[in-house]
Design a protein around this motif. Sequence first.
Motif, PDB file in Angstrom:
ATOM      1  N   GLN A 118       0.668  -1.584  -0.186  1.00 43.38           N
ATOM      2  CA  GLN A 118       0.164   0.055  -0.084  1.00 43.38           C
ATOM      3  C   GLN A 118       0.922   1.381  -0.516  1.00 43.38           C
ATOM      4  O   GLN A 118       0.549   2.253   0.232  1.00 43.38           O
ATOM      5  CB  GLN A 118      -0.593  -0.153   0.918  1.00 43.38           C
ATOM      6  CG  GLN A 118      -1.597   1.450   0.879  1.00 43.38           C
ATOM      7  CD  GLN A 118      -2.697   1.277  -0.098  1.00 43.38           C
ATOM      8  OE1 GLN A 118      -3.211   0.176  -0.505  1.00 43.38           O
ATOM      9  NE2 GLN A 118      -3.106   2.413  -0.502  1.00 43.38           N
ATOM     10  N   PHE A 152       2.260   2.735  -3.548  1.00 44.04           N
ATOM     11  CA  PHE A 152       0.998   3.713  -4.230  1.00 44.04           C
ATOM     12  C   PHE A 152       0.855   4.685  -4.023  1.00 44.04           C
ATOM     13  O   PHE A 152       0.568   4.749  -4.599  1.00 44.04           O
ATOM     14  CB  PHE A 152       0.645   2.632  -4.499  1.00 44.04           C
ATOM     15  CG  PHE A 152       1.530   1.539  -5.425  1.00 44.04           C
ATOM     16  CD1 PHE A 152       1.245   1.448  -6.731  1.00 44.04           C
ATOM     17  CD2 PHE A 152       1.345  -0.029  -4.718  1.00 44.04           C
ATOM     18  CE1 PHE A 152       2.009   0.806  -7.583  1.00 44.04           C
ATOM     19  CE2 PHE A 152       1.879  -1.164  -6.183  1.00 44.04           C
ATOM     20  CZ  PHE A 152       2.483  -0.642  -7.229  1.00 44.04           C
ATOM     21  N   GLU A 153       1.601   4.996  -2.476  1.00 47.60           N
ATOM     22  CA  GLU A 153       1.286   6.308  -2.288  1.00 47.60           C
ATOM     23  C   GLU A 153       1.687   7.890  -2.844  1.00 47.60           C
ATOM     24  O   GLU A 153       2.741   7.294  -3.728  1.00 47.60           O
ATOM     25  CB  GLU A 153       1.521   6.714  -0.686  1.00 47.60           C
ATOM     26  CG  GLU A 153       0.605   6.016   0.434  1.00 47.60           C
ATOM     27  CD  GLU A 153       1.069   6.321   1.069  1.00 47.60           C
ATOM     28  OE1 GLU A 153       2.556   6.912   1.618  1.00 47.60           O
ATOM     29  OE2 GLU A 153       0.953   5.249   2.338  1.00 47.60           O
ATOM     30  N   GLY A 184       0.619   6.150  -7.529  1.00 46.21           N
ATOM     31  CA  GLY A 184      -1.362   6.032  -6.971  1.00 46.21           C
ATOM     32  C   GLY A 184      -1.898   6.162  -8.317  1.00 46.21           C
ATOM     33  O   GLY A 184      -2.410   5.183  -7.903  1.00 46.21           O
ATOM     34  N   GLN A 185      -0.864   7.332  -8.219  1.00 43.63           N
ATOM     35  CA  GLN A 185      -2.119   7.809 -10.231  1.00 43.63           C
ATOM     36  C   GLN A 185      -2.018   7.507 -10.928  1.00 43.63           C
ATOM     37  O   GLN A 185      -2.483   7.200 -11.952  1.00 43.63           O
ATOM     38  CB  GLN A 185      -1.569  10.037  -9.575  1.00 43.63           C
ATOM     39  CG  GLN A 185      -2.644  10.535  -8.503  1.00 43.63           C
ATOM     40  CD  GLN A 185      -1.642  11.787  -8.092  1.00 43.63           C
ATOM     41  OE1 GLN A 185      -1.489  12.268  -9.471  1.00 43.63           O
ATOM     42  NE2 GLN A 185      -1.901  12.940  -7.693  1.00 43.63           N
ATOM     43  N   PRO A 191      -3.541   2.856 -10.631  1.00 38.04           N
ATOM     44  CA  PRO A 191      -4.566   2.663  -9.854  1.00 38.04           C
ATOM     45  C   PRO A 191      -4.820   1.711  -8.754  1.00 38.04           C
ATOM     46  O   PRO A 191      -4.462   0.821  -9.422  1.00 38.04           O
ATOM     47  CB  PRO A 191      -5.845   3.561 -10.647  1.00 38.04           C
ATOM     48  CG  PRO A 191      -5.894   3.185 -11.635  1.00 38.04           C
ATOM     49  CD  PRO A 191      -4.194   3.148 -12.025  1.00 38.04           C
ATOM     50  N   ILE A 192      -5.672   1.629  -7.894  1.00 42.40           N
ATOM     51  CA  ILE A 192      -6.388   0.316  -7.414  1.00 42.40           C
ATOM     52  C   ILE A 192      -6.622  -0.916  -8.245  1.00 42.40           C
ATOM     53  O   ILE A 192      -6.049  -1.965  -8.370  1.00 42.40           O
ATOM     54  CB  ILE A 192      -6.996   0.273  -6.112  1.00 42.40           C
ATOM     55  CG1 ILE A 192      -6.728  -1.203  -5.261  1.00 42.40           C
ATOM     56  CG2 ILE A 192      -8.459   1.013  -6.869  1.00 42.40           C
ATOM     57  CD1 ILE A 192      -6.747  -0.362  -3.972  1.00 42.40           C
ATOM     58  N   ASN A 198      -3.293  -4.249  -5.571  1.00 41.61           N
ATOM     59  CA  ASN A 198      -2.921  -4.884  -4.332  1.00 41.61           C
ATOM     60  C   ASN A 198      -2.476  -6.061  -4.686  1.00 41.61           C
ATOM     61  O   ASN A 198      -1.430  -7.276  -4.014  1.00 41.61           O
ATOM     62  CB  ASN A 198      -3.576  -4.897  -3.077  1.00 41.61           C
ATOM     63  CG  ASN A 198      -3.115  -3.059  -3.193  1.00 41.61           C
ATOM     64  OD1 ASN A 198      -1.912  -2.175  -3.936  1.00 41.61           O
ATOM     65  ND2 ASN A 198      -3.622  -2.090  -2.017  1.00 41.61           N
TER      66      ASN A 198
END
Length: 84
Positions: A15, A18-19, A23-24, A27-28, A71
């Motif tokens: 997690q 991907f901050e 992360g952008q 994406p998830i 993830n």
Amino acid sequence: MSPPKQGIISKSEIQNAFEGQDGQRFPIILTTEEVGQLLHVSKKTIYEWVRKGNLDKTYIKRGKRRLFLRNKLIDKMFNGKDWN
């Protein structure tokens, strides 16, 4: 009795990776193309891994498209069983 096997990378490490900008960029929920970019492999390689079952439980299929859960994918790549 031996202790439970520890993974190479923890869920919190996944997690945290991907901050911010990553992360952008990733994406998830990812497309096959984005998975290839994330893992630095071709879409053809991703399709081959899917065909062999190496990425089972990391995606859902909707119509002709596969939507990967970022993830779960990373967890399977680093902490899953070895591929032959």
